[in-house]
Design an enzyme around this catalytic site. Structure first.
Site, PDB file in Angstrom:
ATOM      1  CD  GLU A 177       4.918  -5.637  -3.354  1.00 58.19           C
ATOM      2  OE1 GLU A 177       4.250  -5.351  -4.377  1.00 58.19           O
ATOM      3  OE2 GLU A 177       4.479  -6.337  -2.431  1.00 58.19           O
ATOM      4  CB  ALA A 201       6.274  -4.487   3.670  1.00 54.53           C
ATOM      5  CD  GLU A 251       3.478 -10.072  -1.402  1.00 61.67           C
ATOM      6  OE1 GLU A 251       3.818  -9.126  -0.659  1.00 61.67           O
ATOM      7  OE2 GLU A 251       4.272 -10.793  -2.008  1.00 61.67           O
ATOM      8  N   GLY A 311       2.394  -6.114   0.336  1.00 60.78           N
ATOM      9  CA  GLY A 311       2.211  -7.142   1.367  1.00 60.78           C
ATOM     10  C   GLY A 311       0.757  -7.235   1.810  1.00 60.78           C
TER      11      GLY A 311
HETATM   12  C1  LIG Z   1      -2.345   4.470  -1.436  1.00 57.32           C
HETATM   13  C2  LIG Z   1      -1.620   4.708  -0.113  1.00 57.32           C
HETATM   14  C3  LIG Z   1      -1.624   3.469   0.733  1.00 57.32           C
HETATM   15  C4  LIG Z   1      -2.352   5.826   0.658  1.00 57.32           C
HETATM   16  O1  LIG Z   1      -2.299   7.040  -0.061  1.00 57.32           O
HETATM   17  P1  LIG Z   1      -2.713   8.422   0.625  1.00 57.32           P
HETATM   18  O2  LIG Z   1      -4.018   8.284   1.278  1.00 57.32           O
HETATM   19  O3  LIG Z   1      -2.564   9.461  -0.422  1.00 57.32           O
HETATM   20  O4  LIG Z   1      -1.686   8.655   1.810  1.00 57.32           O
HETATM   21  P2  LIG Z   1      -0.126   8.888   1.735  1.00 57.32           P
HETATM   22  O5  LIG Z   1       0.160  10.316   1.944  1.00 57.32           O
HETATM   23  O6  LIG Z   1       0.450   8.259   0.541  1.00 57.32           O
HETATM   24  O7  LIG Z   1       0.379   8.048   2.988  1.00 57.32           O
HETATM   25  C5  LIG Z   1       0.045   8.432   4.305  1.00 57.32           C
HETATM   26  C6  LIG Z   1       1.243   8.187   5.181  1.00 57.32           C
HETATM   27  O8  LIG Z   1       1.498   6.793   5.241  1.00 57.32           O
HETATM   28  C7  LIG Z   1       2.843   6.531   4.859  1.00 57.32           C
HETATM   29  N1  LIG Z   1       2.850   5.216   4.174  1.00 57.32           N
HETATM   30  C8  LIG Z   1       2.047   4.813   3.203  1.00 57.32           C
HETATM   31  N2  LIG Z   1       2.298   3.540   2.870  1.00 57.32           N
HETATM   32  C9  LIG Z   1       3.291   3.147   3.673  1.00 57.32           C
HETATM   33  C10 LIG Z   1       4.005   1.923   3.809  1.00 57.32           C
HETATM   34  N3  LIG Z   1       3.712   0.839   3.064  1.00 57.32           N
HETATM   35  N4  LIG Z   1       4.966   1.862   4.722  1.00 57.32           N
HETATM   36  C11 LIG Z   1       5.264   2.930   5.496  1.00 57.32           C
HETATM   37  N5  LIG Z   1       4.631   4.124   5.420  1.00 57.32           N
HETATM   38  C12 LIG Z   1       3.660   4.209   4.520  1.00 57.32           C
HETATM   39  C13 LIG Z   1       3.199   7.677   3.937  1.00 57.32           C
HETATM   40  O9  LIG Z   1       4.582   7.830   3.881  1.00 57.32           O
HETATM   41  C14 LIG Z   1       2.519   8.827   4.636  1.00 57.32           C
HETATM   42  O10 LIG Z   1       3.321   9.175   5.738  1.00 57.32           O
HETATM   43  P3  LIG Z   1       3.436  10.671   6.226  1.00 57.32           P
HETATM   44  O11 LIG Z   1       2.065  11.059   6.649  1.00 57.32           O
HETATM   45  O12 LIG Z   1       3.879  11.454   5.035  1.00 57.32           O
HETATM   46  O13 LIG Z   1       4.423  10.636   7.306  1.00 57.32           O
HETATM   47  C15 LIG Z   1      -0.185   5.178  -0.389  1.00 57.32           C
HETATM   48  O14 LIG Z   1       0.394   5.618   0.787  1.00 57.32           O
HETATM   49  C16 LIG Z   1       0.692   4.134  -0.966  1.00 57.32           C
HETATM   50  O15 LIG Z   1       0.676   3.931  -2.169  1.00 57.32           O
HETATM   51  N6  LIG Z   1       1.492   3.492  -0.136  1.00 57.32           N
HETATM   52  C17 LIG Z   1       2.516   2.556  -0.549  1.00 57.32           C
HETATM   53  C18 LIG Z   1       1.928   1.242  -0.946  1.00 57.32           C
HETATM   54  C19 LIG Z   1       3.034   0.296  -1.318  1.00 57.32           C
HETATM   55  O16 LIG Z   1       3.868   0.595  -2.137  1.00 57.32           O
HETATM   56  N7  LIG Z   1       3.015  -0.878  -0.716  1.00 57.32           N
HETATM   57  C20 LIG Z   1       4.048  -1.866  -0.918  1.00 57.32           C
HETATM   58  C21 LIG Z   1       5.037  -1.791   0.173  1.00 57.32           C
HETATM   59  S1  LIG Z   1       6.376  -2.915  -0.038  1.00 57.32           S
HETATM   60  C22 LIG Z   1       5.687  -4.398   0.339  1.00 57.32           C
HETATM   61  O17 LIG Z   1       4.558  -4.474   0.708  1.00 57.32           O
HETATM   62  C23 LIG Z   1       6.595  -5.549   0.227  1.00 57.32           C
HETATM   63  C24 LIG Z   1       6.144  -6.787   0.487  1.00 57.32           C
HETATM   64  C25 LIG Z   1       7.062  -7.891   0.408  1.00 57.32           C
HETATM   65  C26 LIG Z   1       7.535  -8.154   1.783  1.00 57.32           C
HETATM   66  C27 LIG Z   1       8.878  -8.566   1.784  1.00 57.32           C
HETATM   67  C28 LIG Z   1       9.376  -8.619   3.186  1.00 57.32           C
HETATM   68  C29 LIG Z   1      10.776  -8.210   3.286  1.00 57.32           C
HETATM   69  C30 LIG Z   1      11.687  -9.361   2.971  1.00 57.32           C
HETATM   70  C31 LIG Z   1      13.056  -8.939   3.093  1.00 57.32           C
HETATM   71  C32 LIG Z   1      13.972  -9.828   2.306  1.00 57.32           C
HETATM   72  C33 LIG Z   1      15.294  -9.249   2.421  1.00 57.32           C
HETATM   73  C34 LIG Z   1      16.339 -10.001   1.757  1.00 57.32           C
HETATM   74  C35 LIG Z   1      17.579  -9.499   2.380  1.00 57.32           C
HETATM   75  C36 LIG Z   1      18.727 -10.278   1.977  1.00 57.32           C
HETATM   76  C37 LIG Z   1      19.828 -10.156   2.984  1.00 57.32           C
HETATM   77  O18 LIG Z   1      19.892  -9.197   3.750  1.00 57.32           O
HETATM   78  O19 LIG Z   1      20.640 -11.059   3.005  1.00 57.32           O
END
Ligand SMILES: CC(C)(COP(=O)(O)OP(=O)(O)OC[C@H]1O[C@@H](n2cnc3c(N)ncnc32)[C@H](O)[C@@H]1OP(=O)(O)O)[C@@H](O)C(=O)NCCC(=O)NCCSC(=O)/C=C/CCCCCCCCCCCCC(=O)O
Length: 719
Positions: free
Chosen positions: A123, A61, A103, A100
């Protein structure tokens, strides 16, 4: 945000196009919904392959979207739709399938992974849970124990491990997309029902309750007060005990408890802060993306004490040849054996061969004449360090970078004794240097931008989280530590005990309170520094009032503990007593209680009842207060840098975000009021007077931490 192509006449190839990690932003979710609908409704299409642009399947996500109102198609119904479709869908996983992203792969009927891909549900590290069906589908696919481990830790697995666990169907060294297309063509005739994970029954171990209980206890012990892993356990329990339709509701309820929590905000802040920290800027305008680092092909380490050994290992294990220097034969031989042992153990743990051939040991600085970079790690003594730098200046070729691993001495004073002040910089490692992830890169006023870029890039190459900081006593980390530990000492005077203070800090989330941590590090280290700075020892004027030094109130209790030969764990006695020298089982010591009582009665201090709230506020608000001063002084460029230093170097609990983020979560107004309150109550206790920047930010309406920089950018920078 999702490209659609027809390949091999009947396979719809959907490519996620949201660089750099193809995160599932609202636009990408729209793109997937539209292209999937097209694929499922087009009679020419017999199968679908989903992949990601630029060799990255999907990083999950879009975390940045979590901070605002949720827009665009929700993920769960979108993913349910893909799984329910009547055409086989194959995920072609290259690079990463995280959160995500995994997923999404789990609703595809088949998963092909490139051999270099990494998969996981991280997450929990962001304070939330895999709420797009991950907690329900993964246990159905790989069973409860394995899924529980992956979901509660957020650990990434390699493609090979994913294959063993049954997460992917095939691992390939070829183009995963092309392999997936061929795979999809072969899958057309096969029934899909058994490939829809939501329709499967979760394989359940007979001892489910005991297993969940054990994991819960483990989490509570390791991550005290952290909510997300516990919610993950409950969600996995639902996968074991409920049909998918109910389990997914439970998953979403649990997500709702976490999504807006302070812990989730803190952990997501940490994710971005860590990435922001690498993006340094100097007052000259030079910055991370316009300054080329030098390539380091060889290095030297001077001094094979604890720090030097760890630094030598950190360099050698990333393939940099290292010459290690000691001043006498015996020390050299001890250091050599230690470094080799450490490197061998490290290699064994990582399943690689130890790069012992990269190491050379010598007694002569002359041997360093051709190296690209030297890291000095001798005893923390300015005169000694200066003599080493003078010598290096003579023997090393003019282009060699000279770095010091001082933990707080003046980097510019060292630069001043060399013939190349622009090539001198601080590289402050944390002990043990081959384990700890933090590196403070200390930029002197004369360090060139190329030197900064090289030190930062070398830090990254060694796997460190590197933060560029300015030059002042103690830099960022150790400068802030003083107000924090000083408050703890003053609280002892006023009536607290070491164990009470430690418990309050450990309940807050620190792995160790300040006194247990000092016992581990060795109390003699700080004692020596205090003696050298004239705060204690023979240099103190006997006419000086006993609790007053250098114009400020001073607490001599830590010195009195050292005077009794209590140096911490290594001597078996410090703030606590241990069963033996080197023991780790800390027990409160009645002798320390006696010492405190005697001290208080000698100075007529009536002990008072001190609450945990006061302990936390005085220690942590004094810590953050110094952080504000550091920002004012331009020693750190942004609050994120300070937080990253505290998270990676000082064990600040990640779910609190770091001292500056914590202050912003408490509310700057409240922090200011409490500091004013304590300052009034204890006007002579140092570090409690609110800093001008804190007052300024409150006067500006307490902007969020990411905006503080706008209020300090006009100030003078030492970076
Ligand atoms: C391993 C990586 C992917 C890559 O690593 P690397 O090559 O070293 O590069 P980075 O420097 O880390 O990243 C490069 C740039 O990309 C940006 N980045 C990376 N990942 C993301 C991301 N997921 N989102 C946004 N941006 C991202 C990073 O910041 C860098 O940016 P910049 O160049 O510095 O500007 C590594 O990046 C990594 O590990 N990434 C994270 C992976 C991760 O953790 N993924 C999980 C994300 S969370 C998720 O997926 C959740 C899923 C469930 C979905 C649920 C949906 C929402 C439901 C809402 C329900 C709400 C209830 C509310 C109740 C109410 O309000 O009533």
């Amino acid at each position: 945000m999702a490209r659609y192509e027809l390949v091999k006449r009947s396979v719809a190839l959907i490519t996620l196009t949201n660089p750099p990690v193809n995160a599932l932003s609202s636009a990408v979710r729209h793109g997937i919904a539209k292209t999937m609908e097209r694929a499922l409704s087009d009679p020419k299409v017999t199968a679908v392959v989903i992949c990601g642009e630029n060799g990255r399947f999907c990083g999950g996500a879009d975390i940045r979207e979590f901070a605002g109102p949720l827009r665009g198609p929700p993920l769960v119904p979108l993913l349910d739709l893909i799984e329910a479709g009547e055409k086989p869908v194959v995920a072609a996983i290259e690079g990463v399938a995280l959160g995500g992203g995994l997923e999404l792969a789990l609703v595809c009927h088949y998963r092909i992974a490139h051999f270099k891909a990494r998969l996981g549900l991280p997450e929990v590290t962001l304070g939330i849970l895999p709420a797009a069906g991950g907690t329900q589908r993964l246990p159905r696919l790989i069973g409860i124990p394995a899924a529980l481990e992956l979901i509660t830790t957020g650990r990434h697995v390699s493609a090979q491990e994913a294959l063993k666990l049954g997460i992917v169907d095939q691992v390939t060294e070829q183009n995963a997309c092309e392999v997936a297309v061929e795979f999809a063509l072969r899958a057309i005739a096969k029934p899909l029902s058994s490939r829809r994970l939501s329709s499967l029954t979760t394989p359940c171990p007979p001892n489910l309750d005991a297993l969940l209980e054990a994991v819960t206890m483990q989490i509570q012990k390791k991550a005290r007060g952290v909510m997300a892993p516990l919610a993950c356990v409950q969600a996995v329990r639902a996968a074991a005990t409920m049909p998918y339709s109910q389990g997914i509701k439970r998953e979403s309820e649990l997500m709702a408890t976490l999504f807006h929590s302070g812990q989730a905000r803190a952990l997501q802040y940490c994710f971005f802060a860590e990435r922001t920290a690498g993006k340094w800027t100097l007052p000259s305008g030079a910055q991370w993306n316009d300054t080329k680092p030098r390539e380091i092909r060889s290095a030297a380490v001077i001094g094979l004490g604890t720090m030097g050994r760890g630094i030598a290992v950190s360099l050698a294990r990333v393939g940099i040849p290292v010459i290690a220097v000691e001043s006498d034969k015996k020390l050299l031989e001890t250091g050599r054996q230690m470094v080799i042992g450490m490197l061998e153990r490290d290699a064994k743990r990582r399943g690689v061969s130890a790069s012992l051939n990269l190491l050379k040991f010598t007694l002569s600085l002359e041997d360093l004449k051709d190296v690209d970079l030297v890291i000095e790690a001798v005893f923390e003594d300015m005169a000694l360090k200066k003599s080493v730098f003078r010598e290096l200046s003579k023997v090393c070729r003019p282009a060699t970078l000279l770095c010091t691993n001082t933990s707080g001495l003046d980097v510019d004073a060292l630069a001043g004794v060399t013939d190349r002040p622009q090539l001198v910089i601080g590289m402050h490692f944390f002990s043990p240097a081959h384990v700890m992830k933090l590196l403070e890169v200390v930029c002197g006023p004369r360090s060139s931008s190329e030197t900064v870029a090289t030190a930062m890039s070398l830090g990254k190459r060694m796997g460190k989280v590197s933060v560029a900081v300015g030059n002042c006593p103690g830099f960022v980390g150790n400068r802030m530590l003083k107000p924090y530990s000083d408050q703890a000492s003053f609280l002892l005077e006023e009536g607290a005990t070491p164990e009470q203070i430690d418990k309050a800090l450990e309940d807050f989330g620190f792995a160790m309170g300040v006194f247990r941590m000092s016992d581990l590090a060795g109390l003699d280290v700080g004692w020596r520094v205090r003696k050298e700075s004239g705060l204690t020892g023979p240099d103190v004027d006997p006419k000086n009032p006993p609790r007053w030094r250098q114009g400020r109130k001073y607490c001599p209790i830590p010195d009195m503990v050292c005077e009794q030969g209590r140096f911490g764990q290594k001597t078996g006695r410090g703030w606590y007593v241990y069963d033996k020298p080197g023991g780790t089982n800390a027990k409160p010591d009645p002798l320390i209680q006696n010492l405190l009582e005697t001290y208080r009665s000698r100075y007529g201090i009536k002990p008072r009842n001190i609450t945990d709230q006061e302990i936390i506020e005085r220690c942590l608000f004094a810590l953050a207060n110094e952080g504000f001063r550091i920002l004012e002084d331009g020693i750190a460029a942004r609050p994120e840098d300070i937080d990253v230093i505290y998270l990676f170097g000082y064990g600040f609990p990640r779910h609190r975000g770091g001292p500056m983020f914590y202050a912003s979560m408490v509310g700057l107004q409240r922090v200011l009021e409490r500091l004013e309150h304590y300052h009034q109550a204890h006007p002579d206790v140092p570090h409690l007077e609110p800093s001008p920047l804190l007052k300024k930010l409150v006067a500006c309406g307490s902007p969020p931490v990411q905006k503080w920089r706008e209020h300090i950018k006009t100030m003078h920078s030492h970076l």
